[in-house]
Design a protein around this motif. Structure first.
Motif, PDB file in Angstrom:
ATOM      1  N   PRO A  43       4.931  -2.401   3.957  1.00  0.00           N
ATOM      2  CA  PRO A  43       5.623  -3.222   3.402  1.00  0.00           C
ATOM      3  C   PRO A  43       5.310  -4.322   2.860  1.00  0.00           C
ATOM      4  N   GLU A  44       5.796  -4.888   1.688  1.00  0.00           N
ATOM      5  CA  GLU A  44       5.421  -6.329   1.168  1.00  0.00           C
ATOM      6  C   GLU A  44       6.262  -7.345   2.100  1.00  0.00           C
ATOM      7  N   ASN A  58       0.942  -1.049  -0.103  1.00  0.00           N
ATOM      8  CA  ASN A  58      -0.073   0.073  -0.087  1.00  0.00           C
ATOM      9  C   ASN A  58       0.775   1.251   0.371  1.00  0.00           C
ATOM     10  N   GLU A  59       0.907   1.912  -1.101  1.00  0.00           N
ATOM     11  CA  GLU A  59       1.814   3.074  -1.324  1.00  0.00           C
ATOM     12  C   GLU A  59       1.318   4.339  -0.545  1.00  0.00           C
ATOM     13  N   ALA A  67       4.834   8.421  11.809  1.00  0.00           N
ATOM     14  CA  ALA A  67       6.015   8.780  10.934  1.00  0.00           C
ATOM     15  C   ALA A  67       6.180   7.855   9.608  1.00  0.00           C
ATOM     16  N   ARG A  68       5.777   6.465   9.717  1.00  0.00           N
ATOM     17  CA  ARG A  68       5.754   5.639   8.653  1.00  0.00           C
ATOM     18  C   ARG A  68       5.071   6.043   7.443  1.00  0.00           C
ATOM     19  N   HIS A  69       4.007   6.952   7.701  1.00  0.00           N
ATOM     20  CA  HIS A  69       3.111   7.633   6.587  1.00  0.00           C
ATOM     21  C   HIS A  69       4.017   8.538   5.828  1.00  0.00           C
ATOM     22  N   GLY A  70       4.989   9.272   6.481  1.00  0.00           N
ATOM     23  CA  GLY A  70       5.872  10.148   5.676  1.00  0.00           C
ATOM     24  C   GLY A  70       7.050   9.264   5.115  1.00  0.00           C
ATOM     25  N   SER A  71       7.734   8.373   5.717  1.00  0.00           N
ATOM     26  CA  SER A  71       8.699   7.685   4.817  1.00  0.00           C
ATOM     27  C   SER A  71       8.896   6.358   5.923  1.00  0.00           C
ATOM     28  N   GLY A  72       8.615   5.163   5.113  1.00  0.00           N
ATOM     29  CA  GLY A  72       8.326   3.727   5.626  1.00  0.00           C
ATOM     30  C   GLY A  72       9.474   3.631   6.611  1.00  0.00           C
ATOM     31  N   SER A  73      10.927   3.815   6.153  1.00  0.00           N
ATOM     32  CA  SER A  73      11.689   3.256   7.168  1.00  0.00           C
ATOM     33  C   SER A  73      12.017   4.281   8.534  1.00  0.00           C
ATOM     34  N   ALA A  74      11.136   5.231   8.344  1.00  0.00           N
ATOM     35  CA  ALA A  74      11.290   6.378   9.512  1.00  0.00           C
ATOM     36  C   ALA A  74      10.705   5.835  11.006  1.00  0.00           C
ATOM     37  N   CYS A  75       9.885   4.804  10.758  1.00  0.00           N
ATOM     38  CA  CYS A  75       9.223   3.946  11.873  1.00  0.00           C
ATOM     39  C   CYS A  75      10.156   3.310  12.529  1.00  0.00           C
ATOM     40  N   ARG A  76      11.351   2.816  12.127  1.00  0.00           N
ATOM     41  CA  ARG A  76      12.361   1.971  12.743  1.00  0.00           C
ATOM     42  C   ARG A  76      13.120   2.724  13.748  1.00  0.00           C
TER      43      ARG A  76
END
Ligand code: DP6
Length: 315
Positions: free
Chosen positions: A27-28, A21-22, A143-152
């Motif tokens: 993530p896949e 879901n973009e 944060a994930r909505h802004g950029s996926g990797s940010a959530c980590r």
């Protein structure tokens, strides 16, 4: 009023590549990262009387002026607008941001910058709306909505992200030494967001999630058992798997240039010779990330002095 927040970058050992879901950055496959506490983004937000939000560099005395492309600014402000909507807030802000790692170093900074913006905006919005701060898990999800990797970047030292859930993980290796070899300072021609879309055209994509899940299982077992050599092997296999997706996409693309290839060869032959070395990985870019155990500090210094200094910048 003004608010300030800081967030670190992170390096994935099991990669987030491909989305189901973009719009929400789902993530896949699961991804797993080590948080890079030295590489930080800083954000300062202040209220302003107009109706539109603005971005401006955050000036840090002695540091070169930080820049963000027009497109980068728009993406940043779109995430702020998303957060304001969540909190039902209509006022406007000026967002000042910068990184403590050199601008134009070729290091992707979306994880730290979107994590820092999310933290800072939440501080501001909760104070202005007189609400309690949401949990770290909820902040990471926003944060994930802004950029996926940010959530980590909300968890340290290890973070595991699957679907819409991200958590911290406790493992024996909690104090690794990170080096990144800056093979190129250039802005990448294919952003990681574009790479997420392009990999879907690769024939290797259909089983990618399965391979990533297996690599994650192997890596977790290796780290839990303090089996460093197995952790190195699966980390190596995993980033090559992602780069094979790039090479087999339509059209094919690659971030591994001659210099990165030569360095990878040197690092691998050192591992083969010594039976020991750093964990090695690459993101969607030509730079090489190394993670050493604390007892390998001399090895890290030696490699830097013998092979890198004078040829490459190392952070
Ligand atoms: C190769 O988080 O930058 O670094 O969600 O579109 O902002 P968007 O993508 P982004 O993707 C990072 C991809 C990667 C691997 C990883 O960090 O897991």
């Amino acid at each position: 009023m003004q608010w300030f927040a800081q967030a670190p970058a992170n390096i994935a050992l099991i990669k987030y590549m491909g989305k189901t879901n973009e719009d929400e950055n789902i993530p896949e496959n699961p991804s797993f990262s080590y948080t890079l506490d030295r590489l930080l983004s800083n954000v300062m937000i202040e209220e302003h009387p107009g109706s539109q939000d603005f971005w401006a560099p955050l000036s840090i005395p002695g540091a070169p002026k930080f820049q963000l492309s027009k497109q980068g600014q728009e993406r940043y402000l779109a995430h702020l607008a998303f957060l304001k909507k969540k909190f039902n807030y209509r006022g406007a802000f000026v967002v000042h941001s910068s990184n403590n790692f050199p601008h134009g170093s070729g290091l992707a900074s979306s994880a730290s910058s979107f994590a820092a913006l999310t933290k800072c905006a939440i501080l501001a919005l909760c104070e202005l709306k007189k609400e309690d701060l949401p949990s770290i898990e909820i902040q990471a999800t926003l944060a994930r909505h802004g950029s996926g990797s940010a959530c980590r970047s909300f968890f340290s030292p290890w973070a595991l992200w699957d679907q819409d859930t991200v958590t911290g993980v406790v493992l024996p290796y909690s104090n690794l030494i990170h080096q990144v070899i800056l093979v190129s300072h250039e802005e990448k021609s294919i952003s990681s967001s574009a790479a997420h879309r392009l990999v879907k055209t690769s024939n290797l994509y259909s089983h990618r999630a399965h391979r990533a899940q297996n690599n994650l299982k192997t890596l977790m077992h290796a780290l839990e058992a303090s089996d460093w050599a197995s952790a190195y092997q699966v980390t190596w296999k995993e980033f090559h798997d992602m780069h094979h997706l790039f090479a087999t996409a339509t059209p094919p693309f690659s971030y591994i240039n001659e210099q990165s290839q030569a360095l990878l060869t040197a690092l691998k032959s050192s591992w083969d010779r010594l039976g020991d070395g750093p964990l090695i990985t690459m993101d969607a870019g030509p730079n090489i990330h190394l993670l050493y155990r604390p007892d390998q500090a001399d090895m890290a210094l030696r490699f830097k002095h013998d092979q890198l200094i004078g040829e490459y910048d190392v952070l």
